[in-house]
Design an enzyme around this catalytic site. Structure first.
Site, PDB file in Angstrom:
ATOM      1  N   GLU A  32      99.422  18.365  -6.609  1.00 35.72           N
ATOM      2  CA  GLU A  32      99.861  19.671  -7.109  1.00 35.72           C
ATOM      3  C   GLU A  32      99.402  19.856  -8.554  1.00 35.72           C
ATOM      4  O   GLU A  32      99.309  18.903  -9.324  1.00 35.72           O
ATOM      5  CB  GLU A  32     101.385  19.798  -7.026  1.00 35.72           C
ATOM      6  CG  GLU A  32     101.919  19.892  -5.613  1.00 35.72           C
ATOM      7  CD  GLU A  32     103.427  20.067  -5.577  1.00 35.72           C
ATOM      8  OE1 GLU A  32     104.028  20.258  -6.658  1.00 35.72           O
ATOM      9  OE2 GLU A  32     103.994  20.012  -4.477  1.00 35.72           O
ATOM     10  N   LYS A  77      62.458  33.038   7.964  1.00 35.86           N
ATOM     11  CA  LYS A  77      63.357  31.902   8.112  1.00 35.86           C
ATOM     12  C   LYS A  77      64.271  32.113   9.305  1.00 35.86           C
ATOM     13  O   LYS A  77      64.686  33.234   9.589  1.00 35.86           O
ATOM     14  CB  LYS A  77      64.187  31.740   6.834  1.00 35.86           C
ATOM     15  CG  LYS A  77      65.144  30.569   6.828  1.00 35.86           C
ATOM     16  CD  LYS A  77      65.981  30.545   5.553  1.00 35.86           C
ATOM     17  CE  LYS A  77      67.061  31.597   5.579  1.00 35.86           C
ATOM     18  NZ  LYS A  77      67.990  31.491   4.422  1.00 35.86           N
ATOM     19  N   ASP A 118      66.367  33.512  -5.732  1.00 31.49           N
ATOM     20  CA  ASP A 118      67.543  33.493  -4.849  1.00 31.49           C
ATOM     21  C   ASP A 118      68.794  33.570  -5.704  1.00 31.49           C
ATOM     22  O   ASP A 118      68.731  33.428  -6.935  1.00 31.49           O
ATOM     23  CB  ASP A 118      67.548  32.228  -3.994  1.00 31.49           C
ATOM     24  CG  ASP A 118      68.231  32.438  -2.648  1.00 31.49           C
ATOM     25  OD1 ASP A 118      68.890  33.481  -2.467  1.00 31.49           O
ATOM     26  OD2 ASP A 118      68.110  31.563  -1.771  1.00 31.49           O
ATOM     27  N   ASP A 123      72.254  25.568  -2.847  1.00 32.37           N
ATOM     28  CA  ASP A 123      73.317  24.647  -2.453  1.00 32.37           C
ATOM     29  C   ASP A 123      72.700  23.283  -2.139  1.00 32.37           C
ATOM     30  O   ASP A 123      72.470  22.479  -3.024  1.00 32.37           O
ATOM     31  CB  ASP A 123      74.098  25.212  -1.278  1.00 32.37           C
ATOM     32  CG  ASP A 123      75.376  24.426  -0.995  1.00 32.37           C
ATOM     33  OD1 ASP A 123      75.596  23.377  -1.621  1.00 32.37           O
ATOM     34  OD2 ASP A 123      76.173  24.861  -0.128  1.00 32.37           O
ATOM     35  N   ALA A 160      69.692  22.976  -1.050  1.00 28.78           N
ATOM     36  CA  ALA A 160      68.269  23.194  -1.349  1.00 28.78           C
ATOM     37  C   ALA A 160      67.362  23.100  -0.127  1.00 28.78           C
ATOM     38  O   ALA A 160      66.142  23.062  -0.277  1.00 28.78           O
ATOM     39  CB  ALA A 160      67.773  22.229  -2.432  1.00 28.78           C
ATOM     40  N   GLY A 161      67.923  23.092   1.070  1.00 32.90           N
ATOM     41  CA  GLY A 161      67.087  23.076   2.258  1.00 32.90           C
ATOM     42  C   GLY A 161      66.227  24.324   2.374  1.00 32.90           C
ATOM     43  O   GLY A 161      65.028  24.246   2.656  1.00 32.90           O
ATOM     44  N   THR A 162      66.831  25.499   2.147  1.00 38.34           N
ATOM     45  CA  THR A 162      66.090  26.759   2.218  1.00 38.34           C
ATOM     46  C   THR A 162      64.997  26.816   1.162  1.00 38.34           C
ATOM     47  O   THR A 162      63.842  27.151   1.445  1.00 38.34           O
ATOM     48  CB  THR A 162      67.048  27.950   2.047  1.00 38.34           C
ATOM     49  OG1 THR A 162      67.911  28.015   3.188  1.00 38.34           O
ATOM     50  CG2 THR A 162      66.282  29.255   1.932  1.00 38.34           C
TER      51      THR A 162
END
Length: 327
Positions: free
Chosen positions: A48, A203, A231, A235, A237-239
């Site tokens: 918490e 894509k 972009d 995240d 970095a695959g794309t």
């Protein structure tokens, strides 16, 4: 007391920050010429979160800065508690400043029985007591409509474009969108870089699995040019890595990547370092720890933009004027 008093003495601005990105908060405060409100924040043994402000905020216009990095749910909850504390301490207005807005990618239903998490986020902040939201480069512009109140949607594009202009030959550059959904943003980039050629990467994405996309081919002429792939966020970095690969295979001279938010979840750093891009440019809307930095990475400060927007809101000015009327 901490803060800025308006020229007529009728208003007081205070800036408070959570623990997600203290370096950014300090820099925003320096740009505003204020000190952060002293804040106690810590975790109990069971997880918490406790927060308390060290001075009165009664009657103040409060700006609560917290970027939703990892662990994202902890920092969102902390910001919600800070908003609730400000409301109960009789702040006059409360503006949530979330440079990176958590859950923004879940802005619609792709399949049945899914939540619209970006809407839920807006509802949570409204219920907690927020009067206004401020964020940078939302994943989808329509997310502004999820909050029942004013939303200031800031653009990092001017900061990124100004830097990129110093890194390319403007007579031999092309702007590339990593997918069809970002073409509108790529068009704006192309206009800012002198109406240069525009291309996009075809894509395909598996909507049943997170962070899985395949870059197939480039649509547009990139041969012999320096390509700027743009972009909103990176995240895993695959794309982006796939886009760099197909652009280089299509004959590009070299590639620069420019994005606003560096989420950089594993294995992003490794992919970006090995993908073949000459430079990867992001802003510091999220903290970038040393273990996620690599030689090709350039991090630009977003603090001056946030500070100017906060001051415009406090002074009842125009946030749109920060973007030459194009925001």
């Amino acid at each position: 007391m901490t803060g800025i008093i308006s020229t007529d003495g009728a208003k007081r601005l205070v800036l408070v920050s959570g623990r997600a990105h203290p370096e950014l908060a300090v820099e925003v405060a320096e740009n505003l010429g204020v000190e952060l409100v002293p804040t106690d924040a810590y975790d109990f043994a069971n997880g918490e979160i406790y927060v308390r402000f060290g001075e009165s905020v009664r009657g103040a216009d409060a700006f609560v800065l917290q970027s939703h990095g990892s662990p994202i749910n902890q920092w969102i909850m902390e910001q919600l508690l800070m908003v609730d504390a400000l409301k109960r301490a009789s702040a006059k207005t409360i503006t949530v400043v979330a440079p990176f807005y958590g859950y923004a990618r879940q802005d619609k239903k792709h399949r049945g029985r899914e939540p619209i998490s970006a809407r839920l986020m807006a509802d949570l902040f409204l219920t907690a007591g927020a009067d206004r939201l401020m964020s940078v480069d939302l994943h989808a512009a329509q997310t502004q409509g999820y909050f029942d109140g004013p939303v200031d949607h800031l653009w990092a594009q001017p900061i990124l474009v100004e830097y990129v202009r110093t890194r390319v030959d403007l007579s031999n550059v092309a702007v590339v969108s990593p997918d069809a959904g970002r073409i509108r943003v790529a068009e704006q980039w192309a206009a800012k870089l002198g109406d240069c050629p525009l291309a996009f990467v075809h894509k395909t994405r598996d909507i049943r699995a997170a962070n899985k996309a395949v870059a197939n081919r480039v649509v547009g002429d990139v041969e012999g040019r320096t390509c700027v792939i743009v972009d909103d966020l990176i995240d895993t970095a695959g794309t982006i890595a796939g886009a760099v690969r197909v652009v280089l295979e299509a004959g590009a001279k070299d590639v620069i990547v420019a994005a606003t938010h560096g989420v950089l979840s594993d294995p992003a750093a490794e992919r970006l370092q090995a993908c073949g891009a000459r430079e990867v440019i992001i802003t510091d809307t999220l903290p970038i720890p040393e273990e996620r930095r690599f030689p090709q990475l350039t991090v630009l400060s977003i603090a001056p933009l946030l500070a100017r927007a906060i001051r415009e809101v406090f002074d009842d000015g125009s946030v749109t004027s920060l973007f030459d009327g194009n925001a």
